[in-house]
Design a protein around this motif. Sequence first.
Motif, mmCIF file in Angstrom:
data_model
loop_
_atom_site.group_PDB
_atom_site.id
_atom_site.type_symbol
_atom_site.label_atom_id
_atom_site.label_comp_id
_atom_site.label_asym_id
_atom_site.label_seq_id
_atom_site.Cartn_x
_atom_site.Cartn_y
_atom_site.Cartn_z
ATOM 1 N N ILE A 178 -12.906 -63.898 -0.528
ATOM 2 C CA ILE A 178 -12.846 -63.446 0.865
ATOM 3 C C ILE A 178 -13.844 -62.312 1.055
ATOM 4 N N THR A 179 -14.703 -62.438 2.049
ATOM 5 C CA THR A 179 -15.740 -61.438 2.270
ATOM 6 C C THR A 179 -15.269 -60.367 3.260
ATOM 7 N N PRO A 180 -15.852 -59.160 3.154
ATOM 8 C CA PRO A 180 -15.524 -58.115 4.145
ATOM 9 C C PRO A 180 -15.824 -58.554 5.574
ATOM 10 N N GLU A 181 -16.844 -59.370 5.752
ATOM 11 C CA GLU A 181 -17.180 -59.852 7.096
ATOM 12 C C GLU A 181 -16.005 -60.602 7.719
ATOM 13 N N GLU A 182 -15.330 -61.423 6.917
ATOM 14 C CA GLU A 182 -14.154 -62.145 7.405
ATOM 15 C C GLU A 182 -13.041 -61.166 7.777
ATOM 16 N N LEU A 183 -12.818 -60.180 6.908
ATOM 17 C CA LEU A 183 -11.716 -59.247 7.122
ATOM 18 C C LEU A 183 -11.912 -58.407 8.376
ATOM 19 N N TRP A 184 -13.135 -57.929 8.597
ATOM 20 C CA TRP A 184 -13.375 -57.049 9.741
ATOM 21 C C TRP A 184 -13.490 -57.818 11.051
ATOM 22 N N ALA A 185 -13.575 -59.142 10.972
ATOM 23 C CA ALA A 185 -13.604 -59.948 12.201
ATOM 24 C C ALA A 185 -12.226 -60.031 12.846
ATOM 25 N N CYS A 186 -11.182 -59.733 12.075
ATOM 26 C CA CYS A 186 -9.813 -59.836 12.581
ATOM 27 C C CYS A 186 -9.527 -58.767 13.628
ATOM 28 N N THR A 187 -8.914 -59.181 14.734
ATOM 29 C CA THR A 187 -8.533 -58.235 15.790
ATOM 30 C C THR A 187 -7.096 -57.755 15.648
ATOM 31 N N SER A 188 -6.394 -58.205 14.619
ATOM 32 C CA SER A 188 -4.977 -57.892 14.356
ATOM 33 C C SER A 188 -4.081 -58.214 15.552
ATOM 34 N N CYS A 189 -4.397 -59.320 16.221
ATOM 35 C CA CYS A 189 -3.641 -59.702 17.423
ATOM 36 C C CYS A 189 -2.339 -60.430 17.109
ATOM 37 N N ASN A 190 -2.191 -60.900 15.849
ATOM 38 C CA ASN A 190 -0.985 -61.613 15.404
ATOM 39 C C ASN A 190 -0.860 -63.034 15.942
ATOM 40 N N ALA A 219 -15.605 -48.241 2.620
ATOM 41 C CA ALA A 219 -16.529 -49.294 3.037
ATOM 42 C C ALA A 219 -16.194 -49.834 4.414
ATOM 43 N N ALA A 220 -15.746 -48.964 5.297
ATOM 44 C CA ALA A 220 -15.462 -49.410 6.663
ATOM 45 C C ALA A 220 -16.761 -49.547 7.442
ATOM 46 N N PRO A 221 -16.784 -50.376 8.477
ATOM 47 C CA PRO A 221 -17.971 -50.482 9.338
ATOM 48 C C PRO A 221 -18.321 -49.116 9.929
ATOM 49 N N SER A 222 -19.599 -48.909 10.252
ATOM 50 C CA SER A 222 -20.059 -47.600 10.735
ATOM 51 C C SER A 222 -19.319 -47.159 11.989
ATOM 52 N N ASP A 223 -19.051 -48.085 12.901
ATOM 53 C CA ASP A 223 -18.335 -47.717 14.129
ATOM 54 C C ASP A 223 -16.950 -47.175 13.823
ATOM 55 N N LEU A 224 -16.286 -47.799 12.830
ATOM 56 C CA LEU A 224 -14.946 -47.344 12.466
ATOM 57 C C LEU A 224 -15.007 -45.986 11.766
ATOM 58 N N ASN A 225 -16.026 -45.803 10.915
ATOM 59 C CA ASN A 225 -16.185 -44.504 10.256
ATOM 60 C C ASN A 225 -16.430 -43.400 11.283
ATOM 61 N N ASN A 226 -17.235 -43.702 12.300
ATOM 62 C CA ASN A 226 -17.479 -42.711 13.354
ATOM 63 C C ASN A 226 -16.183 -42.369 14.085
ATOM 64 N N MET A 227 -15.389 -43.382 14.379
ATOM 65 C CA MET A 227 -14.122 -43.154 15.080
ATOM 66 C C MET A 227 -13.189 -42.277 14.239
ATOM 67 N N MET A 228 -13.078 -42.621 12.929
ATOM 68 C CA MET A 228 -12.187 -41.840 12.078
ATOM 69 C C MET A 228 -12.689 -40.412 11.922
ATOM 70 N N GLY A 229 -14.014 -40.216 11.886
ATOM 71 C CA GLY A 229 -14.570 -38.860 11.834
ATOM 72 C C GLY A 229 -14.259 -38.082 13.097
ATOM 73 N N ASN A 230 -14.327 -38.758 14.243
ATOM 74 C CA ASN A 230 -14.010 -38.088 15.514
ATOM 75 C C ASN A 230 -12.537 -37.685 15.577
ATOM 76 N N ILE A 231 -11.670 -38.561 15.082
ATOM 77 C CA ILE A 231 -10.238 -38.235 15.075
ATOM 78 C C ILE A 231 -9.979 -37.011 14.195
ATOM 79 N N GLU A 232 -10.659 -36.978 13.046
ATOM 80 C CA GLU A 232 -10.461 -35.871 12.120
ATOM 81 C C GLU A 232 -10.978 -34.550 12.698
ATOM 82 N N ASN A 233 -12.125 -34.614 13.376
ATOM 83 C CA ASN A 233 -12.754 -33.382 13.851
ATOM 84 C C ASN A 233 -12.354 -33.010 15.276
#
Length: 441
Positions: free
Chosen positions: A367-379, A408-422
């Motif tokens: 299973i590739t990271p590309e597959e995993l990050w494509a998920c919207t967790s919509c159930n 190894a999160a996508p850059s957009d997610l890393n930016n979001m988590m950095g914003n939440i932290e700061n």
Amino acid sequence: MQYLPNIIFIVLLVAGIGFFVKNVSRLKRNIFLGKDADLTDNKAQRWTNMAKIALGQTKMVVRPIAGILHIIVYVGFIIINIEVLEIILDGILGTHRLFSVLGPVYDFLIGSFEILAFLVIVAVIIFWARRNIIKLKRFLKPEMKGWPKQDGNLILYIELVLMVLFLTMNGADYQLQQMGAEHYVNAGSYPISSYIAPFFQNMSVSTLILIERTAWWLHIAGILFFLNYLYYSKHLHILLAFPNTYYGKLTSKGQFKNLDAVTNEVRMMMDPEADPYAEPVEDAAVPDKFGASDVQDLSWVQLLNAYTCTECGRCTSECPANQTGKKLSPRKIMMDTRDRLEEVGAIMDKNKGEFVDDGKQLLNDYITPEELWACTSCNACVQACPISIDPLSIIMDMRQYLVMEQSAAPSDLNNMMGNIENNGAPWPFNQMDRLNWSKES
């Protein structure tokens, strides 16, 4: 020589059941390679779910055509094989139609079995046409090429042959009864095979006995073959759907589990009485690996899910990511997990029960990271599954590993988590400026 057929039958029966028990033992070992999960709660609700979903097939009929056809095959195949008990006893004792003493009840049973057998044949032909002539889109996805496609067709052929053998056996038996052949007592009702009987009218008693006995032996041998083929087939869900629905998720679909190690850290950060400069507790337990990168990191329930997958593709056909052309297929997630688990089990079989690192893992090799990050967790995949399989839980555990173990999160997610932290929010604004938008006209 009189007891030779009985001996041969007993040997065949013991060999078939013995191999099945061996496969069940291997299956159980593989599933419990997963981490422990306590699912002893809400037993009443779990039994209810199992009765409704696995036994009652309530989620199958959401798609009426496939659902009704599946129920016919399911009910027909299970009920018809009640006759297997009579066949086994006849084979061991050397009798013929042992239960014929039931009289009218026996007539009703055999008649019902025949009607169901005919309906199973019709349903199997329609299922085959849907796969090979109509070619429904969900059966043409990349993960369904090769063995999965062959397996889907092979199981239909096996079911068709078993039902034809059953009716052929009864048709020859019915004709022998009409001819007054020795040992063939008048018993049973034959609403379907009586139409086959005219093909046997000009045959001798010895030829008919040969046909009837051949069909009888092939029918029971086929059932034993089918029983042992289940382990290698997607039709393992015939057995596993019951425990899988029993242990299915009971909490809200949108509720995700929290890691204890992370929860404890957050509680400590929010505890006003906690000393931030306190020395670490001696002998404190080392936190477990965050998330999952291989099958041993998943829970045994998730591994049970993988083995239970029917490869029906309802999950993938409902997945919005898949519909928009992304690589994610929830069905493939489950198939890959099962394939990797089988690979790990095979390594253990070769090494006397010990796993020797083969340099591979579920993440990246299957299973590739590309597959995993494509998920919207919509159930949507969880909701669509007719037997309570949860592909999303595996996806989220593997994404958790990527974030917390490999950063190894996508850059957009890393930016979001950095914003939440700061900044205390997902947006790149200072906390003092967060409400400026409300002042704009």
